[in-house]
Design a protein around this motif. Sequence first.
Motif, PDB file in Angstrom:
ATOM      1  N   THR A   1       0.858  -1.191   0.000  1.00 49.03           N
ATOM      2  CA  THR A   1       0.000   0.000   0.000  1.00 49.03           C
ATOM      3  C   THR A   1       0.890   1.236   0.000  1.00 49.03           C
ATOM      4  O   THR A   1       1.878   1.299   0.722  1.00 49.03           O
ATOM      5  CB  THR A   1      -0.913   0.023   1.249  1.00 49.03           C
ATOM      6  OG1 THR A   1      -1.732  -1.145   1.220  1.00 49.03           O
ATOM      7  CG2 THR A   1      -1.795   1.257   1.277  1.00 49.03           C
ATOM      8  N   HIS A   2       0.534   2.211  -0.831  1.00 47.34           N
ATOM      9  CA  HIS A   2       1.256   3.485  -0.850  1.00 47.34           C
ATOM     10  C   HIS A   2       0.234   4.613  -0.778  1.00 47.34           C
ATOM     11  O   HIS A   2      -0.979   4.382  -0.886  1.00 47.34           O
ATOM     12  CB  HIS A   2       2.124   3.621  -2.105  1.00 47.34           C
ATOM     13  CG  HIS A   2       1.340   3.586  -3.379  1.00 47.34           C
ATOM     14  ND1 HIS A   2       1.016   2.410  -4.016  1.00 47.34           N
ATOM     15  CD2 HIS A   2       0.780   4.571  -4.117  1.00 47.34           C
ATOM     16  CE1 HIS A   2       0.306   2.682  -5.101  1.00 47.34           C
ATOM     17  NE2 HIS A   2       0.142   3.982  -5.183  1.00 47.34           N
ATOM     18  N   THR A   3       0.702   5.824  -0.587  1.00 50.96           N
ATOM     19  CA  THR A   3      -0.183   6.989  -0.484  1.00 50.96           C
ATOM     20  C   THR A   3       0.013   7.890  -1.697  1.00 50.96           C
ATOM     21  O   THR A   3       1.144   8.234  -2.039  1.00 50.96           O
ATOM     22  CB  THR A   3       0.105   7.779   0.806  1.00 50.96           C
ATOM     23  OG1 THR A   3      -0.056   6.887   1.925  1.00 50.96           O
ATOM     24  CG2 THR A   3      -0.851   8.950   0.969  1.00 50.96           C
TER      25      THR A   3
ATOM     26  N   THR B   1      -4.777   9.646  -0.636  1.00 53.57           N
ATOM     27  CA  THR B   1      -5.485   8.417  -0.986  1.00 53.57           C
ATOM     28  C   THR B   1      -4.532   7.240  -0.843  1.00 53.57           C
ATOM     29  O   THR B   1      -3.416   7.279  -1.393  1.00 53.57           O
ATOM     30  CB  THR B   1      -6.006   8.482  -2.441  1.00 53.57           C
ATOM     31  OG1 THR B   1      -6.797   9.665  -2.586  1.00 53.57           O
ATOM     32  CG2 THR B   1      -6.837   7.268  -2.793  1.00 53.57           C
ATOM     33  N   ASN B   2      -4.939   6.222  -0.110  1.00 55.94           N
ATOM     34  CA  ASN B   2      -4.121   5.006   0.005  1.00 55.94           C
ATOM     35  C   ASN B   2      -4.532   4.016  -1.087  1.00 55.94           C
ATOM     36  O   ASN B   2      -5.716   3.712  -1.237  1.00 55.94           O
ATOM     37  CB  ASN B   2      -4.286   4.370   1.384  1.00 55.94           C
ATOM     38  CG  ASN B   2      -3.650   5.221   2.462  1.00 55.94           C
ATOM     39  OD1 ASN B   2      -2.637   5.885   2.242  1.00 55.94           O
ATOM     40  ND2 ASN B   2      -4.238   5.229   3.634  1.00 55.94           N
ATOM     41  N   VAL B   3      -3.544   3.546  -1.813  1.00 50.43           N
ATOM     42  CA  VAL B   3      -3.780   2.622  -2.932  1.00 50.43           C
ATOM     43  C   VAL B   3      -3.002   1.334  -2.664  1.00 50.43           C
ATOM     44  O   VAL B   3      -1.803   1.385  -2.358  1.00 50.43           O
ATOM     45  CB  VAL B   3      -3.329   3.250  -4.269  1.00 50.43           C
ATOM     46  CG1 VAL B   3      -3.469   2.256  -5.418  1.00 50.43           C
ATOM     47  CG2 VAL B   3      -4.118   4.524  -4.558  1.00 50.43           C
TER      48      VAL B   3
ATOM     49  N   ARG C   1      -1.164   4.458 -14.140  1.00 48.57           N
ATOM     50  CA  ARG C   1      -2.374   5.279 -14.227  1.00 48.57           C
ATOM     51  C   ARG C   1      -3.532   4.484 -13.627  1.00 48.57           C
ATOM     52  O   ARG C   1      -3.945   3.473 -14.181  1.00 48.57           O
ATOM     53  CB  ARG C   1      -2.680   5.649 -15.672  1.00 48.57           C
ATOM     54  CG  ARG C   1      -1.589   6.495 -16.296  1.00 48.57           C
ATOM     55  CD  ARG C   1      -2.047   7.206 -17.550  1.00 48.57           C
ATOM     56  NE  ARG C   1      -0.943   7.815 -18.259  1.00 48.57           N
ATOM     57  CZ  ARG C   1      -0.299   8.917 -17.885  1.00 48.57           C
ATOM     58  NH1 ARG C   1      -0.653   9.528 -16.780  1.00 48.57           N
ATOM     59  NH2 ARG C   1       0.699   9.395 -18.596  1.00 48.57           N
ATOM     60  N   ILE C   2      -4.059   4.971 -12.524  1.00 46.61           N
ATOM     61  CA  ILE C   2      -5.094   4.247 -11.787  1.00 46.61           C
ATOM     62  C   ILE C   2      -6.379   4.111 -12.598  1.00 46.61           C
ATOM     63  O   ILE C   2      -7.134   3.169 -12.432  1.00 46.61           O
ATOM     64  CB  ILE C   2      -5.362   4.941 -10.430  1.00 46.61           C
ATOM     65  CG1 ILE C   2      -6.091   3.993  -9.473  1.00 46.61           C
ATOM     66  CG2 ILE C   2      -6.121   6.245 -10.606  1.00 46.61           C
ATOM     67  CD1 ILE C   2      -6.119   4.463  -8.037  1.00 46.61           C
TER      68      ILE C   2
ATOM     69  N   GLU D   1      -8.448   3.577  -0.635  1.00 49.82           N
ATOM     70  CA  GLU D   1      -9.039   4.234   0.536  1.00 49.82           C
ATOM     71  C   GLU D   1      -8.832   5.730   0.373  1.00 49.82           C
ATOM     72  O   GLU D   1      -7.694   6.198   0.411  1.00 49.82           O
ATOM     73  CB  GLU D   1      -8.371   3.771   1.820  1.00 49.82           C
ATOM     74  CG  GLU D   1      -8.637   2.325   2.183  1.00 49.82           C
ATOM     75  CD  GLU D   1      -7.829   1.915   3.394  1.00 49.82           C
ATOM     76  OE1 GLU D   1      -8.432   1.807   4.474  1.00 49.82           O
ATOM     77  OE2 GLU D   1      -6.614   1.716   3.248  1.00 49.82           O
ATOM     78  N   GLY D   2      -9.935   6.449   0.180  1.00 47.29           N
ATOM     79  CA  GLY D   2      -9.823   7.889  -0.019  1.00 47.29           C
ATOM     80  C   GLY D   2     -10.481   8.293  -1.320  1.00 47.29           C
ATOM     81  O   GLY D   2     -11.491   7.712  -1.722  1.00 47.29           O
TER      82      GLY D   2
END
Length: 196
Positions: A103-105, A127-129, A156-157, A169-170
Motif C-alpha cells: 500500500t502506498h499513499t 489516498t491510500n492505494v 495510471r489508476i 481508501e480515499g
Amino acid sequence: MEPFILASSSPRRQEILKMLKIPFRVIIPNIDETLTSAIEKEQIPELLAQEKVSAVIRSLPVGQEIQWILGADTVILFNDKIIGKPENHDQAVEYLSALQGNTHTVLTAIVLYNGREKKTISRLCKTNVTFAPMTNEEIEWYVETGEWHGAAGGYRIQSLASCFISKIEGSYSGAVGLPIFELYDILKQEGYSLLE
C-alpha cells in the motif's frame, strides 16, 4: 461560468474540468520539479502546484486581468520516500516492483488562484492505494503498454493499472490527479458556482 486557466498538461485533469463543465484553457507552466530534501514530503505537491500557478501568472502579459488559475500536482509516498515519474522503462519496472503487493499513499495538492482577491487557496488530498501481488510477467506487460510515461509512480489508476489495484481508501479522483470534492469545496468557498 467564468473560464479557468489550467496550469497543467494533464489530459486527466482536463477531462475532469470538462465533466464539471468548467470552461478552461491550458497554459503549461515551465517549472523546475527538482525536489529539495529540506521540505516536508507531504508539502511537496502543494509547493509544486503553487509553483505552477505562479509560473503561469508570470507568463501572462502585465496588466492582463486574471480570474482563476488552477494548479495541481501528484506524488506517490511509499516507505517514507517520494516516488515521482519514472524516467525510463527500467525505472518504471523498478517502481512497480516496489509497489506491487503493498500500500502506498497518493498525495495530490490543488492550488486555486482567485484573481479578484489576488489570493491562493490550497487543499491536499491523500489516498491510500493497494496493489495486489504482481508477477514479473505482469509488471513487464503493464510497462510495455507505455502508460507509465508521465505518471507518478509509473502507473495510471484510471486505466489498465486498475487490473492490479485491489483497494483504494480515499478519493479516486484525487488518485487520478484532481480531487473533485476538494475542488468543489474551494470553488464553493470562493463563490464560484457549478450549479448554473
